[in-house]
Design an enzyme around this catalytic site. Structure first.
Site, short mmCIF file in Angstrom:
data_model
loop_
_atom_site.label_atom_id
_atom_site.label_comp_id
_atom_site.label_asym_id
_atom_site.label_seq_id
_atom_site.Cartn_x
_atom_site.Cartn_y
_atom_site.Cartn_z
N ARG A 17 -0.48 -1.18 -4.87
CA ARG A 17 0.38 -0.71 -3.79
C ARG A 17 1.81 -0.47 -4.25
O ARG A 17 2.39 0.58 -3.92
CB ARG A 17 0.29 -1.67 -2.59
CG ARG A 17 -1.06 -1.51 -1.85
CD ARG A 17 -1.23 -2.55 -0.76
NE ARG A 17 -1.15 -3.90 -1.32
CZ ARG A 17 -0.96 -4.99 -0.59
NH1 ARG A 17 -0.79 -4.90 0.73
NH2 ARG A 17 -0.93 -6.17 -1.15
N ASN A 35 -4.06 -1.75 1.97
CA ASN A 35 -5.38 -2.16 1.50
C ASN A 35 -6.42 -1.93 2.59
O ASN A 35 -6.16 -2.22 3.75
CB ASN A 35 -5.39 -3.65 1.13
CG ASN A 35 -4.78 -3.88 -0.23
OD1 ASN A 35 -4.63 -2.96 -1.03
ND2 ASN A 35 -4.42 -5.12 -0.51
#
Ligand code: ZN
Ligand code: ZN
Ligand code: FE
Length: 738
Positions: A17, A35
């Site tokens: 990320r 996610n």
């Protein structure tokens, strides 16, 4: 309005990320990353296309990320107003946990390994978050040190602080260790501080040693010391089978004028670091592969290997599997010392190997990787397939080159290479793999899919599972494995040229042309049946197979060598009396028979030995072929064999004859497909089976199809040999049980 990208695979817990976040900022994009249950979802706002951003992501992935699959949705409109790029808080999801394969040493660790000032200087098991062992040390999930074989080693304060420090490259690196606190190399009966130096001296002296690596033991020696190599050949009872070579780095390749293509080099240098097969036209390697020019090369992929090379006087080390015939490679001290008696020294270590993984073997065809053995670096990553089943299933694979394939949702979790289930040790390994994968991926299959053959170990194993079973014919499984990899569901011509497998007419198949149309799989063309004298022992006796063709088809122009006359008469009798004759349509056996005749090979040292020797003699730029016929669904044998024999008797060059024979088979494949195209109006062809490990034949065939407007599909992630069967079994079940 914007686009959404969904990336699935090992993209969580690897810094994914923040990576996306930084990339988005760099490109001035607005949106978010979050996610999801089995991956990462990215949304980018604005009137741009996803293509450029996706490319940038895929070519700059964080070191340990593996993208298994991705999808893109364009023209997405969201309700919320987005002003910047941000990382969305994770939703709690019960997703699938992926397990990372073992990974070659990274460049940072490599540098530290030789940096005197670093506290891991010369440490043979140096690793970090970006590299090192994974699957091979994992007992269970989640991936915590306590669930790996590193649990026996308590980190020292230096290692612990690396592990605890978010900015450190070893933050949460589970196998983190050093000379003070981690696993150590040792000899059984010798001691001394400079163990690796001693081992290296053995190599420099032309001795053979056993070295415990990531997934098992290697037997190693200086590849250019002929005496050592021939001793190794004696021990392994392999006069002809090529050995894999390990080199320090790619500079060695330059020194020997071995050129990797761009794609080959990428894979060679990658974290996967498999053995890559190269065609090397250099006499210096003749003793490594006496049957041809194909040599398998890999880089030193662990710190231990690099230390062995540091001061090694040669260029190439043989790094062959530490096993004896058909047994799995040794992973523990006791087995290694007992079995690998050729080794004059063993470099053991006390990091336990939980999951055995052999080196993977890859070759490039048309600049794309073509798998020959799928193991270290790949397993246990799944292959994504189309699946609508709600339940989980398992494919139990073939008898030789076995693998197991579990399916959950869209994921086909294919085990590492298990090998031939011919003995107790291999069968034990098979059972271990089954149990381990079931546990690692929290799987609970409701159906077990097996081969038709009732006597196979895997078929019997299925009975013990006490769940419903379902049988798929071996060559149909081959075809479906190819279809699974290429997302094909219907309207396919399947050419499966292979060794042997039980057919549904009780005969032994292996030269098959199938069609899948409207959900039905039909066998349309096959190689003419021939008696398979002595059943499976024909694998070992290719010449006997040749005699069987001669007798069965009444081919009378062959001069039979005196030493085969007795056998010739015997085969005549057996065929005449027609007692207990099993017939086969195997193309693999046909290749071997021709190889045996032309090259005088009495005994196959390993499966397909004489066929491989034949391929090694093929020459480029020669297009002639033999007269051959396909009649009433049968590929006719007699004319081909007769013409080969008369060419041979006329003293024609063997290279020309073999090339002509290969051209003939390629031509027969093409003409079979033409017939199917005319009958069913299908122009998509799947190629599978062990015969398509023959790269000369494969290239010829693919070219023919491409020139003539066919779409041709090859295997990618799984081998065309029996390593693909487990995947084909599950995919057949999926398409035929909705
Ligand atoms: Zn590293
Ligand atoms: Zn330490
Ligand atoms: Fe097969």
């Amino acid at each position: 309005m914007g686009f959404k990208i969904l990336l699935r695979g090992i993209v969580q817990g690897v810094g994914f990320r923040p990576f996306i976040y930084n990339l988005a900022l760099k490109n001035g994009l607005k949106g978010y990353v979050e996610n999801s249950s089995d991956g990462v979802e990215i949304f980018v706002d604005g009137e741009t296309s996803a293509e450029g951003f996706l490319d940038e992501i895929l070519s700059n992935l964080p070191p340990l990320a593996y993208v298994i699959d991705y999808s893109v949705e364009e023209d997405v409109t969201l309700d919320e107003h987005i002003e910047r790029f941000y990382i969305k808080k994770s939703r709690q999801t019960a997703g699938i946990t992926f397990v990372s394969p073992d990974t070659a040493i990274c460049s940072d660790c490599k540098e530290e390994l030789f940096d005197e000032k670093h506290h891991k200087y010369m440490y043979p098991f140096i690793n970090c978050t970006n590299c090192g062992p994974r699957y091979s040390i994992m007992e269970n999930i989640p991936y915590d040190r306590s669930n790996t074989s590193m649990k026996y080693f308590k980190m020292c304060s230096v290692c612990q602080s690396e592990y605890d420090e978010p900015e450190n490259r070893r933050f949460h690196a589970q196998p983190n260790a050093c000379n003070v606190c981690g696993p150590k190399v040792y000899f059984k009966d010798l001691s001394g501080k400079k163990l690796i130096e001693i081992a290296r001296k053995y190599l420099n002296d032309g001795k053979i040693i056993g070295v415990k690596g990531i997934g098992g033991y290697h037997i190693m020696c200086d590849a250019m010391r002929h005496e050592a190599v021939s001793r190794l050949r004696d021990f392994k009872s392999r006069k002809f089978k090529p050995f894999a070579l390990m080199i320090k780095d790619k500079n060695t390749l330059m020194k020997y004028n071995i050129n990797l293509s761009l794609e080959e080099e990428k894979l060679f240098e990658s974290k996967i670091a498999p053995i890559i097969i190269k065609e090397i036209d250099d006499n210096r390697f003749f003793h490594i592969n006496p049957l041809g020019k194909n040599i398998g090369i890999m880089k030193a992929y662990t710190p231990l290997h690099l230390l062995l090379f540091d001061g090694f006087k040669g260029d190439f080390l043989i790094a062959t599997s530490g096993n004896i015939k058909d047994e799995p490679i040794a992973i523990d001290e006791k087995t290694a010392e007992e079995r690998l008696s050729v080794c004059e020294l063993f470099l053991h270590n006390d990091r336990e190997i939980v999951n055995r993984v052999d080196d993977s073997l890859v070759r490039f065809v048309n600049e794309k990787p073509y798998m020959l053995r799928r193991s270290r670096g790949y397993a246990p990553l799944p292959v994504v397939i189309r699946n609508r089943l709600q339940k989980e299933i398992v494919g139990l694979g073939a008898h030789l080159k076995s693998s197991i394939c579990f399916v959950k949702n869209d994921y086909a979790f294919i085990s590492q290479y298990i090998g031939d289930l011919e003995n107790y040790e291999a069968q034990n390994f098979y059972e271990e793999v089954y149990e381990r994968m079931k546990r690692l991926f929290r799987l609970n299959p409701a159906v077990a899919i097996t081969d038709l053959h009732p006597d196979f170990f895997s078929t019997k194993f299925a009975k013990r599972l006490k769940i419903p079973t379902f049988e798929v014919q071996h060559h149909i499984a081959h075809m479906y494995a190819n279809m699974a990899e290429n997302s094909l569901t219907d309207n396919v011509i399947g050419i499966v040229f292979d060794g042997t497998g039980l057919g549904d007419d009780g005969k032994i198949w292996g030269g098959e042309v199938f069609v899948v149309k409207e959900g039905k799989t039909k066998r349309e063309i096959h190689l003419e049946y021939t008696p398979l004298i002595g059943g499976e022992s024909a694998i070992k006796n290719p010449y006997r197979m040749f005699l069987s063709y001669i007798v069965h088809f009444g081919i009378d122009n062959a001069e039979i060598d005196e030493k085969y006359l007795k056998e010739y008469e015997l085969i005549k009798k057996v065929i005449k009396n027609n007692v207990n004759i099993v017939e086969t349509s195997s193309m693999g056996r046909f290749f071997e028979a021709i190889g045996a005749y032309l090259l005088g090979i009495e005994q196959n040292e390993f499966e397909a030995h004489s066929a491989i020797a034949l391929e090694g003699l093929c020459v480029d730029g020669y297009d002639e072929s033999y007269e051959a016929h396909i009649l009433d669904g049968e590929i006719k044998v007699k004319k081909i064999v007769e013409n080969i024999i008369s060419d041979f008797k006329n003293g024609e060059d063997i290279g020309k004859i073999t090339t002509k024979f290969h051209n003939t088979v390629a031509d027969l494949i093409f003409r079979s497909a033409i017939k199917m195209k005319e009958k069913y109006n299908i122009n998509r062809v799947s190629l599978s089976g062990g015969v398509f490990q023959n790269i000369f034949l494969l290239r010829k065939t693919v070219n023919l199809f491409k020139k003539n407007g066919f779409e041709v599909f090859l295997h990618k992630n799984v081998p065309s040999n029996d390593g693909c069967i487990s995947l084909g079994q599950v995919y057949f079940y999926i398409l035929n049980n909705r």
